[in-house]
Design a protein around this motif. Structure first.
Motif, short mmCIF file in Angstrom:
data_model
loop_
_atom_site.label_atom_id
_atom_site.label_comp_id
_atom_site.label_asym_id
_atom_site.label_seq_id
_atom_site.Cartn_x
_atom_site.Cartn_y
_atom_site.Cartn_z
N GLU A 135 6.60 -15.77 55.26
CA GLU A 135 5.99 -14.57 54.69
C GLU A 135 6.47 -14.32 53.26
OE1 GLU A 135 3.53 -13.26 55.89
OE2 GLU A 135 3.58 -14.05 57.93
N GLU A 136 7.70 -14.73 52.96
CA GLU A 136 8.21 -14.55 51.61
C GLU A 136 7.37 -15.32 50.60
OE1 GLU A 136 12.33 -15.22 49.00
OE2 GLU A 136 12.29 -15.72 51.13
N ILE A 137 7.12 -16.60 50.90
CA ILE A 137 6.32 -17.41 49.98
C ILE A 137 4.87 -16.96 50.02
CG2 ILE A 137 5.47 -19.74 49.52
CD1 ILE A 137 8.18 -20.78 50.47
N SER A 138 4.36 -16.59 51.20
CA SER A 138 2.97 -16.12 51.29
C SER A 138 2.75 -14.91 50.38
CB SER A 138 2.64 -15.74 52.74
OG SER A 138 2.70 -16.86 53.59
N SER A 139 3.77 -14.06 50.28
CA SER A 139 3.63 -12.85 49.44
C SER A 139 3.58 -13.19 47.96
CB SER A 139 4.79 -11.89 49.72
OG SER A 139 6.02 -12.40 49.19
N LEU A 140 4.04 -14.39 47.59
CA LEU A 140 4.03 -14.80 46.19
C LEU A 140 2.69 -15.38 45.75
CD1 LEU A 140 7.50 -16.62 46.04
CD2 LEU A 140 7.00 -14.24 45.44
N LEU A 141 1.85 -15.73 46.70
CA LEU A 141 0.62 -16.47 46.37
C LEU A 141 -0.42 -15.61 45.67
CD1 LEU A 141 0.22 -18.58 49.65
CD2 LEU A 141 1.44 -19.17 47.54
N ASN A 142 -0.27 -14.30 45.74
CA ASN A 142 -1.22 -13.40 45.08
C ASN A 142 -0.82 -13.07 43.64
OD1 ASN A 142 -2.96 -13.17 47.31
ND2 ASN A 142 -1.64 -11.61 48.22
N ARG A 143 0.27 -13.66 43.18
CA ARG A 143 0.69 -13.45 41.80
C ARG A 143 0.15 -14.59 40.94
NH1 ARG A 143 7.10 -12.39 42.14
NH2 ARG A 143 6.76 -12.24 39.88
N ALA A 190 15.15 -23.22 52.10
CA ALA A 190 14.60 -22.55 53.28
C ALA A 190 13.41 -23.31 53.84
CB ALA A 190 14.20 -21.12 52.92
N VAL A 191 12.56 -23.84 52.97
CA VAL A 191 11.41 -24.62 53.43
C VAL A 191 11.87 -25.93 54.07
CG1 VAL A 191 9.35 -25.88 52.68
CG2 VAL A 191 9.81 -23.59 51.79
N SER A 192 12.89 -26.56 53.50
CA SER A 192 13.44 -27.78 54.08
C SER A 192 14.01 -27.53 55.48
CB SER A 192 14.52 -28.37 53.18
OG SER A 192 13.98 -28.77 51.93
N GLU A 193 14.64 -26.37 55.66
CA GLU A 193 15.16 -25.99 56.97
C GLU A 193 14.01 -25.76 57.95
OE1 GLU A 193 17.58 -24.90 60.18
OE2 GLU A 193 18.02 -26.02 58.34
N TYR A 223 11.77 -17.39 60.72
CA TYR A 223 11.74 -18.12 59.46
C TYR A 223 11.01 -17.25 58.42
CZ TYR A 223 13.10 -21.94 62.47
OH TYR A 223 13.78 -22.73 63.37
N PRO A 224 11.69 -16.26 57.87
CA PRO A 224 11.05 -15.31 56.94
C PRO A 224 10.54 -15.95 55.67
CG PRO A 224 13.44 -15.01 56.96
CD PRO A 224 13.12 -15.92 58.10
N VAL A 225 10.93 -17.20 55.40
CA VAL A 225 10.44 -17.87 54.19
C VAL A 225 8.92 -17.99 54.21
CG1 VAL A 225 10.64 -20.22 55.14
CG2 VAL A 225 10.79 -19.85 52.66
N GLY A 257 4.99 -21.93 61.74
CA GLY A 257 5.24 -21.39 60.42
C GLY A 257 4.98 -22.40 59.32
N GLN A 258 5.37 -23.63 59.55
CA GLN A 258 5.14 -24.70 58.58
C GLN A 258 3.65 -24.89 58.30
OE1 GLN A 258 5.11 -28.80 60.05
NE2 GLN A 258 6.80 -29.25 58.63
N GLN A 259 2.86 -24.99 59.36
CA GLN A 259 1.43 -25.24 59.19
C GLN A 259 0.69 -24.01 58.69
OE1 GLN A 259 0.14 -28.30 59.25
NE2 GLN A 259 2.27 -28.93 59.58
#
Length: 348
Positions: free
Chosen positions: A21-29, A49-52, A17-19, A67-69
């Motif tokens: 790490e994808e969203i985690s990488s956005l948190l520093n912006r 992707a998060v819903s899935e 579920y690469p979402v 991954g969700q938690q």
């Protein structure tokens, strides 16, 4: 199943579920930059992707649950930790993702409630409190064998080290949870939360602040900060996430009353077992001050919490139902968290 194998199963799930790490990488912006950079279609793809991820977690996929938690915990970090640079706190995109994760987490906890149990609560405050305590005493988490058998008699130094890491998600920030929770309260409830908070603050003595005392355990075991997240299990992350979720939203205040009240009520008996194990292993005294202190303090806090926070709130039907909901979320999630540790018991 060893703890290592269990963690491996969870973490390989994140790769599926690469979402996460994808969203985690956005948190520093910065929030402004992030919201301006994503198109409507990209935001829709993230939500999908998060819903899935949520759907697979609900279906029992342990990798998706982890991954969700993990993602939820990282997003909560935006509002529970002081940053050294701009973050995505306040981002509309992140808020959309956050609500999806929170709603799925809450729905899962509600699905685990025994049908009709919230309707069975007595309508008078004192009987209601007795009913809450009875729920706990009859729950399988009460005096759980993980504490009374494994921790007390069998746990090794490595076992206690891992235990402390998992417990850090609640014990390591209980003062902040109380600070968030008390906003908007008044009267006896506010005073009780304030007294509890001041105790957590060492009654004004920096050397006695409870989070400082808890962190002494990290020094005994040489646990670096970067080890904490990667060592947490999904159920440990869930415990911390539920606490933050209930304390940060004013509409969930009564659930927080039940969740934190039950946390403090269960702590003294559990910590007795930890102290016994610590002394059995001959570990440095500086690392067990926190647990020794809370054996007596949490007994007093629980009694005050029940009398000054729970009983007055229980005059309201809405509050009674929500307090019971939060109590059961704590009991059920704690049981799953401790059951998860039981394979270690079998290995010993």
């Amino acid at each position: 199943m060893s703890t290592g194998a269990h963690l491996l199963d969870q973490k390989t799930g994140v790769e599926v579920y690469p979402v996460v790490e994808e969203i985690s990488s956005l948190l520093n912006r910065s929030a402004q930059d992030l919201d301006a950079s994503l198109t409507t279609g990209e935001r829709a793809d993230l939500r999908k992707a998060v819903s899935e991820l949520n759907a697979q977690s609900t279906a029992g996929d342990q990798g998706a649950f982890y991954g969700q938690q993990l993602l939820l915990s990282r997003i909560y970090g935006l509002s529970t930790q002081l940053p050294e640079a701009p973050t995505a706190e306040g981002s509309v995109v992140v808020q959309e993702v956050l609500r999806l994760l929170e709603q799925a987490t809450m729905a899962t906890e509600d699905a685990m409630l025994e049908p009709g149990i919230l309707d069975a609560a007595p309508t008078e405050p004192s009987p209601f409190l007795s009913w809450l305590k009875k729920l706990a005493r009859e729950h399988r988490v009460y005096k759980h064998p993980y504490y009374r058998e494994f921790i007390r008699h069998q746990a090794t130094e490595d076992d206690l080290r891992n235990y402390v890491i998992q417990e850090s998600v609640v014990d390591g920030r209980f003062d902040d949870l109380l600070a968030m929770m008390q906003v908007g309260t008044s009267g006896a409830a506010k005073m009780e939360i304030a007294e509890n908070f001041w105790d957590e603050m060492g009654n004004g003595d920096p050397s006695q602040v409870h989070t400082h005392l808890f962190n002494q355990i990290f020094r005994v075991f040489d646990i670096p900060a970067d080890e904490l997240e990667r060592s947490l299990t999904a159920n440990a992350l869930l415990s911390g996430n539920l606490a933050v979720l209930l304390c940060r939203y004013r509409q969930l205040y009564p659930e927080a009353v039940g969740f934190l009240g039950m946390t403090e009520w269960l702590a003294p008996d559990r910590f007795v077992q930890v102290v016994h194990a610590w002394e059995r292993l001959g570990l440095p005294d500086v690392g067990i001050v926190y647990h020794k202190l809370h054996i007596t303090i949490d007994s007093r806090h629980a009694a005050g919490w029940f009398h000054n926070v729970v009983v007055p709130a229980a005059e309201s039907e809405r509050m009674r139902r929500a307090i019971a909901r939060g109590t059961l979320w704590r009991l059920n999630s704690s049981a799953r968290y401790l059951d998860e540790r039981m394979p270690d018991l079998a290995a010993h």
